[in-house]
Scaffold this active site. Sequence first.
Site: not given
Length: 197
Positions: A107, A109
């Site tokens: 992911n 961020h």
Amino acid sequence: MNNNLILGFLCSHGGSNMQAIIDNIKNGKLNAKAGAVISNNSDAFALKRAEKENIPAYHISNKTHDDVDAEIINIFDKYNVNTVILAGYMKIVSKRIIEHYNGRVLNIHPALLPKFGGEGMYGINVHKAVILSGAKVSGATIHLVTPNYDDGRILNQMEVPVYTSDTPQILADRVLETEHILYSDTLIKIANGDIKI
Ligand code: GRF
């Protein structure tokens, strides 16, 4: 060294991070293959980007499928996906998916984790919090995904300056530019073995 990366993208919105990765596959900088794109949002521009790039694109949500996890796995396995890329994906990823891909779920961020992460810390909220904190530096983080928000092993980070004149949107735009470099840089390092996942 080539880790034969076959990427499955999970996106909810614009897909600009996904596009940056696809562009680096096309220009030869990133030795990987885009396997398929799945969005929980039928209106996600990421799906339109995928279609334009002739990458299989699917809308999967609890409105369309009883067992979303099973469908995500079913589709990604059809295209031999071995690494899942969350790029603006707003849903929590289950243990089932993370285990199915042996933890190879990444992911991005838009802040320097572990600061400014966790529940509710997404989109413009992140940049508002950074500016409110008086931080002089922000940036982006690539991390492995766990069933909790933003708490997996950090793989790579890039910093950007924060100016007193910054609005949350100005900072968001500066960080997003860095995201587009960071994700591909991280995948290049995974493909050549510099980063182990
Ligand atoms: C980015 O800011 C990313 O950090 C966050 O969601 C946004 C995705 O943008 N996870 P896009 O959909 O890749 O354009």
